[in-house]
Design a protein around this motif. Structure first.
Motif, PDB file in Angstrom:
ATOM      1  N   GLY A   1       0.873  -1.292   0.037  1.00  0.00           N
ATOM      2  CA  GLY A   1       0.024  -0.038   0.104  1.00  0.00           C
ATOM      3  C   GLY A   1       0.802   1.354   0.024  1.00  0.00           C
ATOM      4  O   GLY A   1       2.133   1.184   0.238  1.00  0.00           O
ATOM      5  N   GLY A   2       0.310   2.429  -0.548  1.00  0.00           N
ATOM      6  CA  GLY A   2       0.925   3.614  -0.205  1.00  0.00           C
ATOM      7  C   GLY A   2       1.848   4.058  -1.389  1.00  0.00           C
ATOM      8  O   GLY A   2       2.508   5.187  -1.263  1.00  0.00           O
ATOM      9  N   VAL A   3       2.006   3.185  -2.389  1.00  0.00           N
ATOM     10  CA  VAL A   3       2.870   3.513  -3.504  1.00  0.00           C
ATOM     11  C   VAL A   3       2.039   4.443  -4.708  1.00  0.00           C
ATOM     12  O   VAL A   3       2.858   4.688  -5.660  1.00  0.00           O
ATOM     13  CB  VAL A   3       3.454   2.092  -4.202  1.00  0.00           C
ATOM     14  CG1 VAL A   3       4.172   1.645  -2.940  1.00  0.00           C
ATOM     15  CG2 VAL A   3       2.251   1.559  -4.780  1.00  0.00           C
ATOM     16  N   GLY A   4       0.696   4.502  -4.581  1.00  0.00           N
ATOM     17  CA  GLY A   4       0.039   5.431  -5.603  1.00  0.00           C
ATOM     18  C   GLY A   4      -0.700   4.693  -6.695  1.00  0.00           C
ATOM     19  O   GLY A   4      -1.100   5.147  -7.490  1.00  0.00           O
ATOM     20  N   LYS A   5      -1.077   3.321  -5.928  1.00  0.00           N
ATOM     21  CA  LYS A   5      -2.049   2.637  -6.813  1.00  0.00           C
ATOM     22  C   LYS A   5      -3.292   3.414  -7.196  1.00  0.00           C
ATOM     23  O   LYS A   5      -3.897   3.501  -8.374  1.00  0.00           O
ATOM     24  CB  LYS A   5      -2.200   1.453  -6.281  1.00  0.00           C
ATOM     25  CG  LYS A   5      -3.208   0.433  -6.738  1.00  0.00           C
ATOM     26  CD  LYS A   5      -3.312  -1.014  -6.119  1.00  0.00           C
ATOM     27  CE  LYS A   5      -3.578  -0.939  -4.457  1.00  0.00           C
ATOM     28  NZ  LYS A   5      -4.895  -0.143  -4.260  1.00  0.00           N
ATOM     29  N   SER A   6      -3.925   4.002  -6.153  1.00  0.00           N
ATOM     30  CA  SER A   6      -5.187   4.860  -6.330  1.00  0.00           C
ATOM     31  C   SER A   6      -5.113   6.047  -7.327  1.00  0.00           C
ATOM     32  O   SER A   6      -5.864   6.165  -8.095  1.00  0.00           O
ATOM     33  CB  SER A   6      -5.799   5.162  -5.042  1.00  0.00           C
ATOM     34  OG  SER A   6      -6.045   3.937  -4.169  1.00  0.00           O
ATOM     35  N   LEU A   7      -3.742   6.811  -7.304  1.00  0.00           N
ATOM     36  CA  LEU A   7      -3.361   7.799  -7.932  1.00  0.00           C
ATOM     37  C   LEU A   7      -3.496   7.390  -9.203  1.00  0.00           C
ATOM     38  O   LEU A   7      -4.043   7.959 -10.069  1.00  0.00           O
ATOM     39  CB  LEU A   7      -2.298   8.425  -7.353  1.00  0.00           C
ATOM     40  CG  LEU A   7      -1.777   9.598  -8.476  1.00  0.00           C
ATOM     41  CD1 LEU A   7      -2.339  10.586  -8.307  1.00  0.00           C
ATOM     42  CD2 LEU A   7      -0.196   9.656  -8.387  1.00  0.00           C
TER      43      LEU A   7
ATOM     44  N   SER B   1      -9.475   5.030  -1.259  1.00  0.00           N
ATOM     45  CA  SER B   1      -9.424   6.617  -1.303  1.00  0.00           C
ATOM     46  C   SER B   1      -9.848   7.100  -2.636  1.00  0.00           C
ATOM     47  O   SER B   1      -9.565   8.250  -2.808  1.00  0.00           O
ATOM     48  CB  SER B   1      -7.685   6.606  -1.183  1.00  0.00           C
ATOM     49  OG  SER B   1      -6.845   5.635  -1.673  1.00  0.00           O
TER      50      SER B   1
ATOM     51  N   ASN C   1       5.593   5.380  -9.981  1.00  0.00           N
ATOM     52  CA  ASN C   1       5.348   6.654  -9.297  1.00  0.00           C
ATOM     53  C   ASN C   1       6.187   7.125  -8.527  1.00  0.00           C
ATOM     54  O   ASN C   1       7.077   6.236  -8.117  1.00  0.00           O
ATOM     55  CB  ASN C   1       3.944   6.203  -8.435  1.00  0.00           C
ATOM     56  CG  ASN C   1       3.303   7.652  -7.735  1.00  0.00           C
ATOM     57  OD1 ASN C   1       3.402   8.447  -8.524  1.00  0.00           O
ATOM     58  ND2 ASN C   1       2.769   7.332  -6.724  1.00  0.00           N
ATOM     59  N   MET C   2       6.260   8.189  -7.902  1.00  0.00           N
ATOM     60  CA  MET C   2       7.259   8.948  -7.378  1.00  0.00           C
ATOM     61  C   MET C   2       8.662   8.981  -7.868  1.00  0.00           C
ATOM     62  O   MET C   2       9.439   8.545  -7.077  1.00  0.00           O
ATOM     63  CB  MET C   2       7.349   8.335  -5.924  1.00  0.00           C
ATOM     64  CG  MET C   2       5.726   8.453  -5.294  1.00  0.00           C
ATOM     65  SD  MET C   2       5.785   8.363  -3.552  1.00  0.00           S
ATOM     66  CE  MET C   2       3.810   8.050  -3.280  1.00  0.00           C
TER      67      MET C   2
ATOM     68  N   PRO D   1       6.160  11.913 -11.480  1.00  0.00           N
ATOM     69  CA  PRO D   1       6.894  12.562 -10.371  1.00  0.00           C
ATOM     70  C   PRO D   1       6.290  12.762  -8.969  1.00  0.00           C
ATOM     71  O   PRO D   1       5.098  12.637  -9.003  1.00  0.00           O
ATOM     72  CB  PRO D   1       7.181  14.262 -10.944  1.00  0.00           C
ATOM     73  CG  PRO D   1       6.118  14.338 -11.767  1.00  0.00           C
ATOM     74  CD  PRO D   1       5.472  13.127 -12.318  1.00  0.00           C
ATOM     75  N   ILE D   2       7.001  13.007  -8.145  1.00  0.00           N
ATOM     76  CA  ILE D   2       6.680  13.388  -6.775  1.00  0.00           C
ATOM     77  C   ILE D   2       6.050  14.976  -6.782  1.00  0.00           C
ATOM     78  O   ILE D   2       6.958  15.673  -7.359  1.00  0.00           O
ATOM     79  CB  ILE D   2       7.468  13.236  -5.473  1.00  0.00           C
ATOM     80  CG1 ILE D   2       7.934  11.804  -5.624  1.00  0.00           C
ATOM     81  CG2 ILE D   2       7.125  13.892  -4.081  1.00  0.00           C
ATOM     82  CD1 ILE D   2       9.189  11.814  -4.288  1.00  0.00           C
ATOM     83  N   ASP D   3       4.955  15.317  -6.612  1.00  0.00           N
ATOM     84  CA  ASP D   3       4.329  16.340  -7.009  1.00  0.00           C
ATOM     85  C   ASP D   3       3.316  17.023  -5.822  1.00  0.00           C
ATOM     86  O   ASP D   3       2.410  16.256  -5.797  1.00  0.00           O
ATOM     87  CB  ASP D   3       3.795  16.546  -8.133  1.00  0.00           C
ATOM     88  CG  ASP D   3       3.426  17.790  -8.535  1.00  0.00           C
ATOM     89  OD1 ASP D   3       3.476  18.990  -7.819  1.00  0.00           O
ATOM     90  OD2 ASP D   3       3.173  18.451  -9.841  1.00  0.00           O
TER      91      ASP D   3
ATOM     92  N   ALA E   1      -0.645  15.685  -4.694  1.00  0.00           N
ATOM     93  CA  ALA E   1      -1.083  15.386  -3.362  1.00  0.00           C
ATOM     94  C   ALA E   1      -2.327  16.171  -3.052  1.00  0.00           C
ATOM     95  O   ALA E   1      -3.248  15.893  -2.558  1.00  0.00           O
ATOM     96  CB  ALA E   1       0.150  15.446  -2.494  1.00  0.00           C
TER      97      ALA E   1
ATOM     98  N   CYS F   1      -5.413  15.683  -5.089  1.00  0.00           N
ATOM     99  CA  CYS F   1      -6.282  14.238  -4.462  1.00  0.00           C
ATOM    100  C   CYS F   1      -6.864  14.568  -3.299  1.00  0.00           C
ATOM    101  O   CYS F   1      -7.967  14.025  -3.038  1.00  0.00           O
ATOM    102  CB  CYS F   1      -5.062  13.142  -4.422  1.00  0.00           C
ATOM    103  SG  CYS F   1      -4.393  12.677  -6.107  1.00  0.00           S
TER     104      CYS F   1
END
Ligand code: ADP
Length: 274
Positions: free
Chosen positions: A41-47, A74, A201-202, A238-240, A244, A247
């Motif tokens: 979790g938390g890697v940006g799957k939902s994004l 999310s 992601n990121m 990118p991390i941006d 965030a 979202c």
């Protein structure tokens, strides 16, 4: 060798696998079901699920998101959707984003969205099945399924129950180093679901002063990794902080950037190939 009923062992295996499949509701006609998976979790799957859905929706395709990440949903927050449990005689009705993406998530149905989901795996897996069988999704070109992370019994049931046409793997640069992503890929392969490609992601950070990309986690090894697995890299995000922020504020549809253009191209091809 054929058995007494004239069926070969492999036919039985196929039949047993098919028995797990859940039939969609009679008003649901989905052309392509795309699972979005990650090792953890938390890697940006939902994004990535949200961005892919927005991209296809903007192209004019009828698009839906099934939030199957039951314990960490999310998607409604990203699209600014609160409690929305509408139903009629045809079944449960998905909510609609501002841009018209159909969305169903457990968070829309529970009394208090901060309540933890304390059900065990089989119950959670049952909800995902119901999202497929009891929701009136109508006509959909692309349904993106935000899968539960990892390779536990819930993702396994989702793979077994839904007619997943392909998966998108989401990873961060650090995650590639371990074997978590590999497990997710292997799981899909064992379930005979094609891997459409991987999205990192990121991946990097654009310097706020000079705009130069900074490889926060060291040089990305995504191309090499994907090549070694024989899969395509279909995007790098990118991390941006703006991503965030959008979202967090339910404005995922306002995220700009053509990060997933290659993915869009491949997804379009899947429908054209029909
Ligand atoms: P997952 O679905 O894998 O658990 P999420 O997509 O929910 O992960 O992302 C986790 C958190 O990290 C969210 O708050 C999200 O807004 C944030 N996030 C994800 N990707 C990025 C990014 N590229 N830049 C900035 N924040 C991000």
């Amino acid at each position: 060798m054929a058995n007494g009923h004239g069926k070969k062992p492999e036919d039985f295996k196929k039949q047993m696998e098919d028995n797990f499949k859940v039939a969609p509701g009679e008003h649901t006609h989905v052309k392509k079901v795309i699972g979005v998976v990650s090792g953890k979790g938390g890697v940006g799957k939902s994004l990535v699920t949200g961005l892919a859905a927005c991209a296809m929706n903007k192209k004019g395709f009828k698009t839906a998101i099934m939030d199957a990440d039951i314990t960490g949903p999310s998607i409604p927050k990203m699209f600014g959707i609160g409690k929305a449990n509408y139903a009629d005689e045809t079944g449960l009705l998905p909510a609609s984003s501002d841009g018209g993406i159909k969305i169903m998530s457990l968070n829309m149905l529970v009394e208090n969205e901060t309540d933890p989901v304390i059900w065990r795996g089989p119950v959670i897996a049952g909800i995902v099945k119901q999202f497929w069988s009891d929701v009136n999704w109508g006509d959909v070109d692309y349904m993106f399924v935000d899968m539960p992370p990892g390779t536990g019994d819930v993702p396994l049931t989702v793979f077994q129950s839904l007619p997943v046409d392909g998966i998108i793997v989401v990873s961060t640069p650090q995650e590639l180093v371990g074997m978590i992503v590999e497990k997710a890929i292997n799981m899909a392969e064992m379930m005979k679901v094609p891997v459409i490609g991987i999205v990192e992601n990121m991946s990097y950070l654009n310097c706020p002063h000079c705009g130069k990309p900074i490889s926060v986690f060291g040089e990305s090894g995504i191309e090499k990794y994907a090549a070694s697995k024989g899969i395509d890299v279909l995007g790098r995000i990118p991390i941006d902080p703006e991503i965030a922020g959008l979202c967090d504020n339910g404005k995922a549809e306002d995220i700009e950037g053509e990060y997933l253009d290659s993915l869009v191209y491949v997804l379009e091809g899947m429908l054209q190939a029909e």
